[in-house]
Design an enzyme around this catalytic site. Structure first.
Site, PDB file in Angstrom:
ATOM      1  CB  CYS A 201      43.543  40.784  38.656  1.00  0.00           C
ATOM      2  SG  CYS A 201      44.237  39.141  38.559  1.00  0.00           S
ATOM      3  CG  HIS A 202      46.061  39.108  34.649  1.00  0.00           C
ATOM      4  ND1 HIS A 202      45.828  38.407  35.815  1.00  0.00           N
ATOM      5  CD2 HIS A 202      47.227  38.639  34.146  1.00  0.00           C
ATOM      6  CE1 HIS A 202      46.809  37.544  36.003  1.00  0.00           C
ATOM      7  NE2 HIS A 202      47.679  37.663  35.020  1.00  0.00           N
ATOM      8  N   GLY A 203      43.536  43.240  34.659  1.00  0.00           N
ATOM      9  CA  GLY A 203      42.774  44.289  33.973  1.00  0.00           C
ATOM     10  C   GLY A 203      43.606  45.389  33.340  1.00  0.00           C
ATOM     11  N   PRO A 204      44.761  45.768  33.920  1.00  0.00           N
ATOM     12  CG  PRO A 204      46.141  46.647  35.616  1.00  0.00           C
ATOM     13  CD  PRO A 204      45.240  45.472  35.292  1.00  0.00           C
TER      14      PRO A 204
END
Length: 184
Positions: A112-115
């Site tokens: 998800c937004h982890g990157p």
């Protein structure tokens, strides 16, 4: 699922605002495969998870990131949510912790937004990766090749886009985490 991760220690780096299902399902997957999972976070106590934009459960922190040593873990998982990775990428200890896994060639799973935290650690350049669609420009600007696929593995990095991708993500991290030697 066979206990293929027996003896492995997996760090889950998360803060307040983590998307609950993106923390819980991967953790259950690696634990069901025999690994020991630990929640690493920015502060002691507990973190507040979310179900999209609604408060959900809280989870006890096992160790703070300033005390955690990446050398003691076999792999890392970075769950998403919007606030969680934003808090992590703003914390120098969290960024150093993430970078240490890449420097050591250890496997990392991100969803998800982890990157966003990976971008801050400067570890996506030259990699093929997926994420929540709104991170496409951020990842491309950081030198990654962004693709819209359910699950992507590029070397030691496995990425997925969203909660709907969790079955494939959990299966893939469990598989890729078995390929590294157990940390003594």
């Amino acid at each position: 699922m066979a206990a293929t991760l027996q003896g492995k220690r997996i760090a889950f780096l998360a803060a307040d605002g983590v998307e609950e299902v993106e923390y819980v399902q991967p953790r259950e997957a690696v634990e069901n495969a025999g690994a020991t999972a630990e929640l690493v976070s920015l502060k002691p106590g507990s973190i507040q998870s979310f179900n999209h934009l609604d408060h959900s459960e809280t989870y006890d922190v096992d160790v703070t990131v300033d005390e955690a040593d990446a050398a003691g873990y076999d792999a890392l998982v970075l769950p998403g949510g919007v606030a969680n990775p934003d808090f992590l990428r703003g914390d120098p200890d969290a960024v150093r912790f993430v970078k240490a896994f890449f420097d050591a060639g250890k496997p990392v799973g991100v969803i998800c937004h982890g990157p966003w935290t990976l971008i801050e650690a400067d570890v996506v350049r030259g990699r093929r990766i997926t994420s929540w669609p709104t991170l496409r420009t951020d990842l491309t600007n950081a030198g990654a090749t962004w693709v819209d696929e359910e699950c992507v593995t590029d070397g030691n990095l496995t990425s997925s886009r969203k909660p709907d991708d969790l079955p494939a993500f959990c299966q893939e991290i469990t598989k890729t985490f078995t390929t590294t030697p157990t940390t003594p």
